[in-house]
Design a protein around this motif. Structure first.
Motif, PDB file in Angstrom:
ATOM      1  N   LYS A 120      12.971  35.699  36.972  1.00 57.48           N
ATOM      2  CA  LYS A 120      12.354  35.295  35.715  1.00 57.48           C
ATOM      3  C   LYS A 120      13.131  34.155  35.070  1.00 57.48           C
ATOM      4  N   LYS A 121      14.459  34.210  35.183  1.00 56.33           N
ATOM      5  CA  LYS A 121      15.298  33.156  34.617  1.00 56.33           C
ATOM      6  C   LYS A 121      15.023  31.835  35.330  1.00 56.33           C
ATOM      7  N   GLU A 122      14.889  31.881  36.659  1.00 56.42           N
ATOM      8  CA  GLU A 122      14.648  30.666  37.432  1.00 56.42           C
ATOM      9  C   GLU A 122      13.273  30.081  37.096  1.00 56.42           C
ATOM     10  N   ILE A 123      12.307  30.949  36.888  1.00 44.95           N
ATOM     11  CA  ILE A 123      10.964  30.495  36.502  1.00 44.95           C
ATOM     12  C   ILE A 123      11.018  29.798  35.153  1.00 44.95           C
TER      13      ILE A 123
ATOM     14  N   ASN B 230      19.776  21.822  30.850  1.00 47.35           N
ATOM     15  CA  ASN B 230      20.776  21.313  31.783  1.00 47.35           C
ATOM     16  C   ASN B 230      20.561  21.881  33.188  1.00 47.35           C
ATOM     17  N   LYS B 231      20.235  23.154  33.258  1.00 44.97           N
ATOM     18  CA  LYS B 231      19.995  23.768  34.561  1.00 44.97           C
ATOM     19  C   LYS B 231      18.699  23.266  35.192  1.00 44.97           C
ATOM     20  N   SER B 232      17.745  22.858  34.364  1.00 48.33           N
ATOM     21  CA  SER B 232      16.447  22.430  34.881  1.00 48.33           C
ATOM     22  C   SER B 232      16.486  21.079  35.569  1.00 48.33           C
ATOM     23  N   SER B 233      17.617  20.360  35.472  1.00 43.21           N
ATOM     24  CA  SER B 233      17.702  19.032  36.084  1.00 43.21           C
ATOM     25  C   SER B 233      17.430  19.088  37.581  1.00 43.21           C
TER      26      SER B 233
ATOM     27  N   LYS C 117       4.385  29.986  26.223  1.00 38.32           N
ATOM     28  CA  LYS C 117       4.921  29.802  24.883  1.00 38.32           C
ATOM     29  C   LYS C 117       6.389  30.204  24.775  1.00 38.32           C
ATOM     30  N   TRP C 118       6.861  31.053  25.699  1.00 40.46           N
ATOM     31  CA  TRP C 118       8.257  31.487  25.609  1.00 40.46           C
ATOM     32  C   TRP C 118       9.241  30.464  26.185  1.00 40.46           C
ATOM     33  N   VAL C 119       8.737  29.326  26.633  1.00 41.30           N
ATOM     34  CA  VAL C 119       9.599  28.270  27.142  1.00 41.30           C
ATOM     35  C   VAL C 119       9.965  27.325  26.003  1.00 41.30           C
ATOM     36  N   ASP C 120      11.248  26.962  25.880  1.00 39.33           N
ATOM     37  CA  ASP C 120      11.664  26.054  24.822  1.00 39.33           C
ATOM     38  C   ASP C 120      12.656  25.023  25.381  1.00 39.33           C
ATOM     39  N   HIS C 121      13.218  24.203  24.502  1.00 39.29           N
ATOM     40  CA  HIS C 121      14.157  23.171  24.918  1.00 39.29           C
ATOM     41  C   HIS C 121      15.598  23.648  24.772  1.00 39.29           C
ATOM     42  N   SER C 122      15.875  24.863  25.192  1.00 46.13           N
ATOM     43  CA  SER C 122      17.228  25.390  25.155  1.00 46.13           C
ATOM     44  C   SER C 122      18.168  24.477  25.942  1.00 46.13           C
ATOM     45  N   GLU C 123      19.304  24.127  25.326  1.00 50.16           N
ATOM     46  CA  GLU C 123      20.252  23.234  25.992  1.00 50.16           C
ATOM     47  C   GLU C 123      20.723  23.815  27.319  1.00 50.16           C
ATOM     48  N   GLU C 124      20.943  25.116  27.346  1.00 46.34           N
ATOM     49  CA  GLU C 124      21.405  25.775  28.568  1.00 46.34           C
ATOM     50  C   GLU C 124      20.385  25.621  29.689  1.00 46.34           C
ATOM     51  N   TYR C 125      19.131  25.936  29.389  1.00 44.60           N
ATOM     52  CA  TYR C 125      18.092  25.858  30.415  1.00 44.60           C
ATOM     53  C   TYR C 125      17.732  24.420  30.752  1.00 44.60           C
TER      54      TYR C 125
ATOM     55  N   ILE D 190      13.589  28.256  33.917  1.00 42.31           N
ATOM     56  CA  ILE D 190      14.260  26.972  34.124  1.00 42.31           C
ATOM     57  C   ILE D 190      13.268  25.942  34.649  1.00 42.31           C
ATOM     58  N   PHE D 191      12.430  26.355  35.603  1.00 39.87           N
ATOM     59  CA  PHE D 191      11.425  25.431  36.148  1.00 39.87           C
ATOM     60  C   PHE D 191      10.446  24.988  35.074  1.00 39.87           C
ATOM     61  N   PHE D 192       9.946  25.939  34.297  1.00 38.05           N
ATOM     62  CA  PHE D 192       8.988  25.604  33.246  1.00 38.05           C
ATOM     63  C   PHE D 192       9.623  24.731  32.160  1.00 38.05           C
ATOM     64  N   THR D 193      10.928  24.880  31.957  1.00 36.95           N
ATOM     65  CA  THR D 193      11.625  24.012  31.004  1.00 36.95           C
ATOM     66  C   THR D 193      11.541  22.563  31.464  1.00 36.95           C
ATOM     67  N   ALA D 194      11.769  22.341  32.762  1.00 42.84           N
ATOM     68  CA  ALA D 194      11.667  20.987  33.320  1.00 42.84           C
ATOM     69  C   ALA D 194      10.233  20.475  33.224  1.00 42.84           C
ATOM     70  N   LEU D 195       9.273  21.336  33.549  1.00 45.50           N
ATOM     71  CA  LEU D 195       7.867  20.929  33.523  1.00 45.50           C
ATOM     72  C   LEU D 195       7.420  20.583  32.111  1.00 45.50           C
TER      73      LEU D 195
END
Length: 254
Positions: free
Chosen positions: A2-5, A32-35, A22-30, A7-12
């Motif tokens: 779920k965490k990896e998903i 950076n990992k989404s790169s 809707k639960w996806v946001d611009h969290s700095e942690e995610y 991260i992917f949606f953060t990039a998308l």
């Protein structure tokens, strides 16, 4: 998983206008990992452009189908990278100090350098795709979007983020990348090249690496590193250089 998903949606969500949970946001942690997923997003955007071209070419001339496919990619991303390229043209074209360059790039208004640069790069992109063999355009689009994003995101791994003041907080940006994430990005950034029958397409890596080397040095010289706009500029130039390199390869190797 779920965490990896997430991260992917953060990039998308960051790079496109494609609806995300809707639960996806611009969290700095995610973020950076989404790169590591940026080339994957490139594959998705490239696929949207390629599918648009493939559909339109059955009912419209090739030239118009290509133009509409470019419109589709711009709509999918909200002109995210094109805006960065235009800002870099304005900033480095009109600024002579780090402070002035960064100030101009932060300005939301588009200047003369940006208008001319954006118009020319879009024209080169359309023309180079138009001269490619029709049978390879679909693969070229997917590959171009993926590998150009790999070229851009690799700067996050090797270079420093340039902004050091409050302006760096004006919008979120991935500024860190682990070795594992870089390897992941390289795999997916290069994977579409395997779809080409012509093995000489791998030679496109040479001019792309030169583009990366040049812009990395240029940005370090003037502003000490990269910004989000700089990454957008590298993506746009890399995509065009990739198409031009393909033209040369198919001209001399068939």
């Amino acid at each position: 998983m779920k965490k990896e998903i997430r991260i992917f949606f953060t990039a998308l969500m960051y790079f496109t206008r494609i609806p995300c949970p809707k639960w996806v946001d611009h969290s700095e942690e995610y973020l950076n990992k989404s790169s590591r997923y940026f080339p994957v997003v490139g594959i998705i955007v490239g696929a949207i452009s390629a599918i648009s071209f493939w559909c339109f070419k059955w009912i419209l001339p090739k030239e118009i189908a290509l133009l509409l496919s470019m419109v589709a990619s711009v709509l999918a991303t909200g002109a995210f990278h094109e805006d960065g390229f235009a800002d870099v043209c304005d900033g480095f074209g009109g600024g002579w100090t780090k402070e002035k360059i960064l100030l101009i790039m932060k300005d939301s208004r588009l200047g003369t350098y940006g208008v001319i640069g954006l118009g020319l790069i879009l024209l080169i992109k359309w023309t180079s795709l138009n001269y490619l063999p029709t049978g390879v355009i679909v693969i070229a689009m997917i590959s171009g979007h993926a590998i150009s994003r790999l070229n851009a995101v690799s700067l996050i791994y090797t270079d420093q983020y340039a902004r050091e003041d409050d302006s760096s907080k004006s919008k979120p940006l991935a500024t860190k990348m682990s070795t594992g994430s870089l390897v992941f990005a390289v795999v997916y950034g290069l994977a579409p090249l395997g779809l080409f029958i012509n093995v000489y397409v791998w030679l496109t890596l040479v001019p792309l690496l030169l583009v990366r080397w040049y812009f990395s040095g240029y940005f370090k010289k003037w502003i000490g590193g990269y910004t989000g706009d700089c990454l957008g500029a590298v993506q746009q130039v890399s995509e065009v250089v990739f198409y031009l390199a393909l033209l040369v390869i198919f001209k001399y190797t068939g």
